[in-house]
Design a protein around this motif. Structure first.
Motif, mmCIF file in Angstrom:
data_model
loop_
_atom_site.group_PDB
_atom_site.id
_atom_site.type_symbol
_atom_site.label_atom_id
_atom_site.label_comp_id
_atom_site.label_asym_id
_atom_site.label_seq_id
_atom_site.Cartn_x
_atom_site.Cartn_y
_atom_site.Cartn_z
ATOM 1 N N ALA A 55 0.834 -1.207 0.000
ATOM 2 C CA ALA A 55 0.000 0.000 0.000
ATOM 3 C C ALA A 55 0.867 1.255 0.000
ATOM 4 O O ALA A 55 1.842 1.345 0.747
ATOM 5 C CB ALA A 55 -0.926 -0.007 1.216
ATOM 6 N N THR A 56 0.503 2.203 -0.845
ATOM 7 C CA THR A 56 1.260 3.449 -0.957
ATOM 8 C C THR A 56 0.812 4.495 0.053
ATOM 9 O O THR A 56 1.551 5.420 0.350
ATOM 10 C CB THR A 56 1.133 4.032 -2.375
ATOM 11 N N ASP A 57 -0.417 4.359 0.547
ATOM 12 C CA ASP A 57 -0.931 5.264 1.576
ATOM 13 C C ASP A 57 -2.106 4.582 2.278
ATOM 14 O O ASP A 57 -2.464 3.451 1.937
ATOM 15 C CB ASP A 57 -1.342 6.628 0.994
ATOM 16 N N ALA A 114 -11.846 -7.928 -6.396
ATOM 17 C CA ALA A 114 -10.652 -8.097 -5.560
ATOM 18 C C ALA A 114 -9.421 -8.358 -6.428
ATOM 19 O O ALA A 114 -8.350 -7.798 -6.184
ATOM 20 C CB ALA A 114 -10.860 -9.227 -4.558
ATOM 21 N N ALA A 115 -9.573 -9.199 -7.438
ATOM 22 C CA ALA A 115 -8.435 -9.514 -8.313
ATOM 23 C C ALA A 115 -7.965 -8.273 -9.065
ATOM 24 O O ALA A 115 -6.757 -8.061 -9.226
ATOM 25 C CB ALA A 115 -8.821 -10.623 -9.298
ATOM 26 N N LEU A 116 -8.885 -7.442 -9.506
ATOM 27 C CA LEU A 116 -8.513 -6.205 -10.206
ATOM 28 C C LEU A 116 -7.755 -5.257 -9.283
ATOM 29 O O LEU A 116 -6.693 -4.735 -9.644
ATOM 30 C CB LEU A 116 -9.758 -5.516 -10.769
ATOM 31 N N VAL A 117 -8.292 -5.025 -8.094
ATOM 32 C CA VAL A 117 -7.658 -4.097 -7.154
ATOM 33 C C VAL A 117 -6.282 -4.618 -6.748
ATOM 34 O O VAL A 117 -5.288 -3.876 -6.758
ATOM 35 C CB VAL A 117 -8.559 -3.855 -5.922
ATOM 36 N N TRP A 118 -6.207 -5.893 -6.388
ATOM 37 C CA TRP A 118 -4.927 -6.469 -5.968
ATOM 38 C C TRP A 118 -3.961 -6.586 -7.147
ATOM 39 O O TRP A 118 -2.761 -6.359 -6.989
ATOM 40 C CB TRP A 118 -5.146 -7.812 -5.282
ATOM 41 N N GLY A 119 -4.470 -6.954 -8.322
ATOM 42 C CA GLY A 119 -3.608 -7.076 -9.491
ATOM 43 C C GLY A 119 -2.957 -5.755 -9.866
ATOM 44 O O GLY A 119 -1.741 -5.691 -10.101
ATOM 45 N N VAL A 120 -3.730 -4.691 -9.910
ATOM 46 C CA VAL A 120 -3.181 -3.367 -10.226
ATOM 47 C C VAL A 120 -2.201 -2.935 -9.139
ATOM 48 O O VAL A 120 -1.126 -2.392 -9.425
ATOM 49 C CB VAL A 120 -4.318 -2.332 -10.395
ATOM 50 N N LEU A 122 -0.401 -4.841 -7.119
ATOM 51 C CA LEU A 122 0.840 -5.623 -7.229
ATOM 52 C C LEU A 122 1.657 -5.185 -8.436
ATOM 53 O O LEU A 122 2.887 -5.095 -8.359
ATOM 54 C CB LEU A 122 0.525 -7.118 -7.295
ATOM 55 N N TYR A 123 0.986 -4.891 -9.539
ATOM 56 C CA TYR A 123 1.687 -4.395 -10.722
ATOM 57 C C TYR A 123 2.422 -3.091 -10.406
ATOM 58 O O TYR A 123 3.592 -2.926 -10.748
ATOM 59 C CB TYR A 123 0.700 -4.195 -11.877
ATOM 60 N N GLN A 124 1.726 -2.186 -9.732
ATOM 61 C CA GLN A 124 2.344 -0.910 -9.370
ATOM 62 C C GLN A 124 3.526 -1.122 -8.424
ATOM 63 O O GLN A 124 4.561 -0.472 -8.565
ATOM 64 C CB GLN A 124 1.323 0.010 -8.692
ATOM 65 N N ILE A 126 5.434 -3.836 -8.091
ATOM 66 C CA ILE A 126 6.549 -4.530 -8.755
ATOM 67 C C ILE A 126 7.257 -3.623 -9.760
ATOM 68 O O ILE A 126 8.485 -3.607 -9.838
ATOM 69 C CB ILE A 126 6.044 -5.826 -9.432
ATOM 70 N N THR A 127 6.474 -2.878 -10.520
ATOM 71 C CA THR A 127 7.069 -2.046 -11.583
ATOM 72 C C THR A 127 7.438 -0.648 -11.116
ATOM 73 O O THR A 127 8.185 0.048 -11.818
ATOM 74 C CB THR A 127 6.099 -1.926 -12.770
ATOM 75 N N GLY A 128 6.909 -0.221 -9.982
ATOM 76 C CA GLY A 128 7.150 1.127 -9.507
ATOM 77 C C GLY A 128 6.328 2.177 -10.219
ATOM 78 O O GLY A 128 6.516 3.371 -10.039
ATOM 79 N N VAL A 129 5.398 1.736 -11.062
ATOM 80 C CA VAL A 129 4.520 2.659 -11.800
ATOM 81 C C VAL A 129 3.375 3.065 -10.898
ATOM 82 O O VAL A 129 2.676 2.237 -10.333
ATOM 83 C CB VAL A 129 3.968 1.979 -13.076
ATOM 84 N N LEU A 130 3.210 4.364 -10.720
ATOM 85 C CA LEU A 130 2.097 4.875 -9.925
ATOM 86 C C LEU A 130 1.189 5.559 -10.868
ATOM 87 O O LEU A 130 0.177 5.830 -10.979
ATOM 88 C CB LEU A 130 2.581 5.818 -8.825
#
Length: 130
Positions: A55-57, A114-120, A122-124, A126-130
């Protein structure tokens, strides 16, 4: 017409304790009797610690936790529909089948959310893309 003031569910603090007892009994029954609920609960308990890491915030963390709770809530409602349907009749009926299928569809949609929220998330992470 006179209204009966003797509420079967009690009132005040007694009602709160009765509600908490019913909650305990409902969760206990779901854990004991429903394999899908146990699996989703295990997944939620595994993902909860990860939510603190990715989590970022605080709002991001809240979203991660809320979607896990949503899945559990919808599974409880689906299990209640199935139990009530079976209680009414175990005979095959188009409306019973429809009720169970709709409950299953609701669970699937909550899992998709849940899969969409968690998938995005986790992608962010792992990749550092915000």
């Amino acid at each position: 017409m006179q209204v009966n003031s003797n509420k079967p569910n009690g009132q005040g603090i007694g009602r709160l304790f009765k509600a908490l007892r019913c909650t305990y009994l409902g969760l206990s029954a779901a854990i004991k009797e429903e394999a899908a609920f146990r699996q989703e609960l295990a997944l939620a308990l595994l993902l909860l610690p990860l939510s603190f890491i990715i989590a970022t915030d605080i709002m991001h963390w809240l979203a991660l936790v809320v979607v896990l709770l949503l899945v559990l809530i919808v599974e409880l409602i689906n299990s209640a529909i199935e139990a009530l349907t079976d209680r009414v009749s175990t005979d095959m009926h188009v409306l019973s089948g429809r009720a169970k299928d709709m409950g299953s569809a609701a669970v699937t949609l909550s899992l998709l959310i849940a899969a969409l929220v968690w998938g995005v998330s986790l992608y962010q992470y792992i990749t550092g893309v915000l």
